[in-house]
Design a protein around this motif. Sequence first.
Motif, PDB file in Angstrom:
ATOM      1  N   ILE A  61       0.841  -1.202   0.000  1.00  0.00           N
ATOM      2  CA  ILE A  61       0.000   0.000   0.000  1.00  0.00           C
ATOM      3  C   ILE A  61       0.875   1.250   0.000  1.00  0.00           C
ATOM      4  O   ILE A  61       0.612   2.215  -0.723  1.00  0.00           O
ATOM      5  CB  ILE A  61      -0.942   0.005   1.219  1.00  0.00           C
ATOM      6  N   GLY A  62       1.950   1.222   0.790  1.00  0.00           N
ATOM      7  CA  GLY A  62       2.841   2.373   0.889  1.00  0.00           C
ATOM      8  C   GLY A  62       3.484   2.764  -0.424  1.00  0.00           C
ATOM      9  O   GLY A  62       3.845   3.933  -0.626  1.00  0.00           O
TER      10      GLY A  62
ATOM     11  N   VAL B 143      -1.153   5.140   5.324  1.00  0.00           N
ATOM     12  CA  VAL B 143      -1.172   3.725   4.931  1.00  0.00           C
ATOM     13  C   VAL B 143      -2.104   2.942   5.849  1.00  0.00           C
ATOM     14  O   VAL B 143      -2.938   2.147   5.389  1.00  0.00           O
ATOM     15  CB  VAL B 143       0.249   3.130   4.973  1.00  0.00           C
ATOM     16  N   PHE B 144      -1.975   3.168   7.157  1.00  0.00           N
ATOM     17  CA  PHE B 144      -2.814   2.447   8.115  1.00  0.00           C
ATOM     18  C   PHE B 144      -4.291   2.796   7.908  1.00  0.00           C
ATOM     19  O   PHE B 144      -5.165   1.917   7.989  1.00  0.00           O
ATOM     20  CB  PHE B 144      -2.390   2.773   9.545  1.00  0.00           C
ATOM     21  N   ASP B 145      -4.561   4.069   7.628  1.00  0.00           N
ATOM     22  CA  ASP B 145      -5.945   4.495   7.395  1.00  0.00           C
ATOM     23  C   ASP B 145      -6.502   3.861   6.117  1.00  0.00           C
ATOM     24  O   ASP B 145      -7.673   3.456   6.073  1.00  0.00           O
ATOM     25  CB  ASP B 145      -6.018   6.022   7.289  1.00  0.00           C
ATOM     26  N   ALA B 146      -5.656   3.774   5.082  1.00  0.00           N
ATOM     27  CA  ALA B 146      -6.095   3.168   3.821  1.00  0.00           C
ATOM     28  C   ALA B 146      -6.394   1.686   4.011  1.00  0.00           C
ATOM     29  O   ALA B 146      -7.381   1.162   3.478  1.00  0.00           O
ATOM     30  CB  ALA B 146      -5.025   3.362   2.746  1.00  0.00           C
TER      31      ALA B 146
ATOM     32  N   TYR C  30      -4.177  -7.337   8.735  1.00  0.00           N
ATOM     33  CA  TYR C  30      -3.333  -8.091   7.804  1.00  0.00           C
ATOM     34  C   TYR C  30      -2.105  -7.299   7.355  1.00  0.00           C
ATOM     35  O   TYR C  30      -1.455  -7.668   6.379  1.00  0.00           O
ATOM     36  CB  TYR C  30      -4.150  -8.483   6.569  1.00  0.00           C
ATOM     37  N   LEU C  31      -1.768  -6.242   8.057  1.00  0.00           N
ATOM     38  CA  LEU C  31      -0.731  -5.322   7.602  1.00  0.00           C
ATOM     39  C   LEU C  31       0.616  -5.985   7.362  1.00  0.00           C
ATOM     40  O   LEU C  31       1.362  -5.588   6.459  1.00  0.00           O
ATOM     41  CB  LEU C  31      -0.562  -4.183   8.618  1.00  0.00           C
ATOM     42  N   ASN C  32       0.952  -6.993   8.150  1.00  0.00           N
ATOM     43  CA  ASN C  32       2.277  -7.602   8.043  1.00  0.00           C
ATOM     44  C   ASN C  32       2.288  -8.895   7.232  1.00  0.00           C
ATOM     45  O   ASN C  32       3.331  -9.550   7.114  1.00  0.00           O
ATOM     46  CB  ASN C  32       2.836  -7.876   9.445  1.00  0.00           C
ATOM     47  N   ARG C  33       1.141  -9.248   6.657  1.00  0.00           N
ATOM     48  CA  ARG C  33       1.086 -10.468   5.854  1.00  0.00           C
ATOM     49  C   ARG C  33       1.645 -10.228   4.453  1.00  0.00           C
ATOM     50  O   ARG C  33       1.557  -9.131   3.905  1.00  0.00           O
ATOM     51  CB  ARG C  33      -0.352 -10.973   5.740  1.00  0.00           C
ATOM     52  N   LEU C  34       2.174 -11.297   3.868  1.00  0.00           N
ATOM     53  CA  LEU C  34       2.608 -11.261   2.480  1.00  0.00           C
ATOM     54  C   LEU C  34       1.430 -11.632   1.575  1.00  0.00           C
ATOM     55  O   LEU C  34       0.496 -12.318   2.006  1.00  0.00           O
ATOM     56  CB  LEU C  34       3.766 -12.236   2.262  1.00  0.00           C
TER      57      LEU C  34
ATOM     58  N   ALA D 148      -6.518  -0.213  -2.139  1.00  0.00           N
ATOM     59  CA  ALA D 148      -5.994   0.739  -1.159  1.00  0.00           C
ATOM     60  C   ALA D 148      -4.796   1.493  -1.719  1.00  0.00           C
ATOM     61  O   ALA D 148      -4.644   2.698  -1.500  1.00  0.00           O
ATOM     62  CB  ALA D 148      -5.610   0.009   0.125  1.00  0.00           C
ATOM     63  N   ARG D 149      -3.931   0.782  -2.447  1.00  0.00           N
ATOM     64  CA  ARG D 149      -2.752   1.423  -3.044  1.00  0.00           C
ATOM     65  C   ARG D 149      -3.168   2.477  -4.071  1.00  0.00           C
ATOM     66  O   ARG D 149      -2.533   3.529  -4.183  1.00  0.00           O
ATOM     67  CB  ARG D 149      -1.860   0.364  -3.701  1.00  0.00           C
ATOM     68  N   CYS D 150      -4.240   2.209  -4.817  1.00  0.00           N
ATOM     69  CA  CYS D 150      -4.755   3.207  -5.763  1.00  0.00           C
ATOM     70  C   CYS D 150      -5.336   4.414  -5.037  1.00  0.00           C
ATOM     71  O   CYS D 150      -5.021   5.564  -5.359  1.00  0.00           O
ATOM     72  CB  CYS D 150      -5.838   2.582  -6.647  1.00  0.00           C
ATOM     73  N   MET D 151      -6.183   4.151  -4.053  1.00  0.00           N
ATOM     74  CA  MET D 151      -6.925   5.232  -3.417  1.00  0.00           C
ATOM     75  C   MET D 151      -6.033   6.123  -2.561  1.00  0.00           C
ATOM     76  O   MET D 151      -6.309   7.313  -2.393  1.00  0.00           O
ATOM     77  CB  MET D 151      -8.067   4.665  -2.575  1.00  0.00           C
ATOM     78  N   ILE D 152      -4.939   5.566  -2.026  1.00  0.00           N
ATOM     79  CA  ILE D 152      -4.063   6.374  -1.176  1.00  0.00           C
ATOM     80  C   ILE D 152      -3.370   7.465  -1.983  1.00  0.00           C
ATOM     81  O   ILE D 152      -2.928   8.473  -1.436  1.00  0.00           O
ATOM     82  CB  ILE D 152      -3.027   5.476  -0.452  1.00  0.00           C
ATOM     83  N   ARG D 153      -3.302   7.285  -3.303  1.00  0.00           N
ATOM     84  CA  ARG D 153      -2.686   8.288  -4.167  1.00  0.00           C
ATOM     85  C   ARG D 153      -3.583   9.513  -4.339  1.00  0.00           C
ATOM     86  O   ARG D 153      -3.127  10.571  -4.758  1.00  0.00           O
ATOM     87  CB  ARG D 153      -2.371   7.681  -5.535  1.00  0.00           C
ATOM     88  N   GLN D 154      -4.877   9.337  -4.062  1.00  0.00           N
ATOM     89  CA  GLN D 154      -5.859  10.429  -4.108  1.00  0.00           C
ATOM     90  C   GLN D 154      -5.837  11.172  -5.444  1.00  0.00           C
ATOM     91  O   GLN D 154      -5.826  12.398  -5.493  1.00  0.00           O
ATOM     92  CB  GLN D 154      -5.642  11.393  -2.937  1.00  0.00           C
TER      93      GLN D 154
END
Length: 231
Positions: free
Chosen positions: A92-93, A110-113, A122-126, A141-147
Amino acid sequence: MLKVNNLTHSYQTTKLSFSFTAEQGSINAILGPSGAGKSTLLMLLCGLLEPDMGETTLGGQDFTFAPAHMRPLSILFQEHNLFSHLSVKDNIGLGLSPSLKLNEAAWQQVFDAADAVGLSEYLNRLPDALSGGQKQRVALARCMIRQRPLLLLDEPFSALDPALRQEMLLLVKKLAQQQEATILMVTHHPEDARLIADNLLFVDQGQIACEGPISLLDTPPPTLKMYLSHK
């Protein structure tokens, strides 16, 4: 407003040319037969293909020939394109920084997304430890965090079962409304268009054959009616 004017691409003997508008914050479903040019349209918009001619503007800003990474948009494909060696939070980051050199405020984004798409646990899962639906949530989430003000969806949920696909579409709608993002969504499922779209673009033989409110599905013109009869 997104304005696409005579955006043209030629391939061998085939010429595709697109013209349409989309209001800011609207969700626009793109329907059409296989090979009609739906994905080509998205590739022209995101910079993976260069047009022969035409103009594309968003809010009056021309990005027709801008480098892909400088365009005011994000795109979500059917393939989630996650990095298998990176955790959920790092994948996501990447939406904020390819180097993942993020300060505390950025990591909070990132956490909010992750929380917004239901992945806080699931933040630390692969990626290999996630289901197909969870992987697409990470990609979303990776798309939306770019706003970015424009979100392109190239059938990202087509491999999911109908109930999960519906859940993901409603999540996309919710997140897009929060950011007032405009969506162009390629789909082969008229029911997906009915579920979240405001407007319909019907692509046939490399052009927008008809466009209008989603109610066109109820009173379709002849070309659209023929397409729907085979669904």
